[in-house]
Design a protein around this motif. Structure first.
Motif, PDB file in Angstrom:
ATOM      1  N   SER A  44       0.807  -1.218   0.000  1.00 46.26           N
ATOM      2  CA  SER A  44       0.000   0.000   0.000  1.00 46.26           C
ATOM      3  C   SER A  44       0.841   1.269   0.000  1.00 46.26           C
ATOM      4  O   SER A  44       0.477   2.260  -0.635  1.00 46.26           O
ATOM      5  CB  SER A  44      -0.923   0.010   1.226  1.00 46.26           C
ATOM      6  OG  SER A  44      -1.805  -1.075   1.203  1.00 46.26           O
ATOM      7  N   ILE A  48       3.187   4.135  -3.702  1.00 47.08           N
ATOM      8  CA  ILE A  48       2.648   5.493  -3.689  1.00 47.08           C
ATOM      9  C   ILE A  48       3.642   6.462  -3.069  1.00 47.08           C
ATOM     10  O   ILE A  48       3.841   7.576  -3.562  1.00 47.08           O
ATOM     11  CB  ILE A  48       1.302   5.525  -2.932  1.00 47.08           C
ATOM     12  CG1 ILE A  48       0.215   4.861  -3.784  1.00 47.08           C
ATOM     13  CG2 ILE A  48       0.908   6.941  -2.582  1.00 47.08           C
ATOM     14  CD1 ILE A  48      -1.160   4.878  -3.172  1.00 47.08           C
ATOM     15  N   MET A  86      -0.892   6.924   2.625  1.00 45.34           N
ATOM     16  CA  MET A  86      -1.125   6.418   1.269  1.00 45.34           C
ATOM     17  C   MET A  86      -1.001   7.548   0.257  1.00 45.34           C
ATOM     18  O   MET A  86      -1.795   7.672  -0.675  1.00 45.34           O
ATOM     19  CB  MET A  86      -2.481   5.728   1.161  1.00 45.34           C
ATOM     20  CG  MET A  86      -2.556   4.422   1.918  1.00 45.34           C
ATOM     21  SD  MET A  86      -4.054   3.472   1.570  1.00 45.34           S
ATOM     22  CE  MET A  86      -3.775   2.988  -0.130  1.00 45.34           C
ATOM     23  N   SER A 205      -1.820   1.794  -6.259  1.00 44.05           N
ATOM     24  CA  SER A 205      -0.773   1.441  -5.294  1.00 44.05           C
ATOM     25  C   SER A 205      -0.071   0.154  -5.698  1.00 44.05           C
ATOM     26  O   SER A 205       1.145   0.018  -5.528  1.00 44.05           O
ATOM     27  CB  SER A 205      -1.366   1.311  -3.883  1.00 44.05           C
ATOM     28  OG  SER A 205      -2.205   0.170  -3.777  1.00 44.05           O
TER      29      SER A 205
END
Length: 358
Positions: A44, A48, A86, A205
């Motif tokens: 995750s 990113i 994120m 992601s």
């Protein structure tokens, strides 16, 4: 070291000692569960964080130019739809050079509204079924509406000039009102829109994670500096230690605080599962979801409202903030706790006024 981080480290150490010496305290499995989150966190966050940060750094002038067309700081747009861990914080920190604005958008807004819109709400909607959906959405509306109020009360801790603060708070107020109206008037369309955004971010992601991994093995295709990947992996390692600590703390509260939990439940006029939900929410709202169907109606409303701001109070987000902006932890904790409590108070008031119509 911040006091909240230190507390989580102490509980993580307790779990580690139980595992190391096989003391049968019942905490070693919880300690392991915390570390098992490393895989999902890596997928995750790594892509990113690393690719997003590199892309923003390479195109920083373009993104800064967006401010010329807005009456507010462009970082508000990012903070309203992304979690801090994120992409929210690293992107905001590249767009804005003002430390107070980074705190406002990159830490507070992302951990209150951003994590709700594109992460938490779609997951809740996928998990909760039937008549519970409308109950949950009522709670979420209250939690979202409270966010601007909480930010306003946090103003003395943020450090922005008053005029700048008001200008940047205005679009948040408008956005929260629009979301609340959409949820009330067109709930199904709103669900589809938010779910689409959440799924797009999740897919992105994965793709960005693949880009990072390919670059590590094929230097010719490397987009992200290896040092940035190492920095991100170190950050994730620190995060999972704190996550393990928060999970162990939650377990101990549930194990030894049963009598107190019942007293609080009686005070709030909800069942015991509802109070346990609050405890789990503070570590991870995902841990609370399996209990949601067992809560009474008031408990469901209160937990949904609280989760908008109070979720991850001492979980992964705290761990992330401690790594990227340790001096902001007190403000982060105060804002999430304040908004969470305000949401519960407002939802309780509304419930007591309207329960005869339920």
């Amino acid at each position: 070291m911040n006091i909240f981080v230190a507390i989580m480290l102490v509980f993580a150490l307790i779990g580690f000692i139980d595992k190391l010496f096989n003391l049968k305290w019942g905490l070693s499995e919880t300690f392991d569960r915390g570390f098992l989150t490393m895989g999902s966190l890596s997928i995750s966050i790594v892509g990113i964080y690393c690719v997003g940060l590199t892309f923003m750094s390479n195109n920083i002038e373009f993104f800064k130019s967006i401010n010329d067309y807005l009456f507010f700081d462009s970082s508000i747009l990012i903070g309203s739809v992304l979690c801090p861990d994120m992409g929210g914080y690293p992107i905001v920190s590249q767009i804005s050079q003002d430390a107070s604005m980074i705190l406002f958008s990159g830490i507070l807004l992302t951990s209150l509204l951003g994590q709700t819109i594109t992460f938490q709400l779609p997951i809740f909607l996928a998990f909760v079924k039937g008549q519970e959906v409308s109950t949950m959405m009522r709670g979420f509306i209250v939690g979202i509406v409270v966010v601007p109020v909480g930010l306003l009360l946090c103003y003395p801790m943020i450090g922005l000039p008053l005029n700048s603060f008001i200008i940047n708070l205005l679009p948040i107020v408008i956005l929260c009102i629009v979301i609340a109206i959409m949820v009330i008037k067109i709930p199904q369309i709103t669900i589809k829109i938010l779910s689409t955004i959440a799924n797009a971010i999740k897919a992105l992601s994965y793709i960005l994670f693949l880009i990072v991994i390919v670059g590590l093995y094929i230097p010719e295709l490397q987009y992200v500096e290896t040092s940035l990947v190492e920095e991100c992996c170190l950050m994730i390692l620190k995060m999972i230690v704190i996550i393990s600590g928060s999970m162990i703390l939650s377990d101990l509260i549930l194990k030894y605080g049963s009598a107190y939990i019942q007293k609080i439940a009686d005070k709030l006029k909800v069942n015991k599962e509802s109070i346990i939900g609050f405890v789990l929410n503070c570590a991870s709202s995902l841990a609370m979801l399996p209990l949601y169907s067992k809560m009474d109606k008031k408990g469901k409303l209160l937990n949904a409202a609280f989760s908008v701001s109070g979720a991850y109070l001492f979980g992964g987000q705290l761990a992330f903030v401690s790594n990227v902006a340790n001096d902001s932890i007190m403000t982060y904790v105060f804002a999430k706790l304040l908004c969470g409590i305000l949401s519960v108070i407002l939802m309780s008031f509304i419930y007591e006024r309207t329960k005869e119509n339920d």
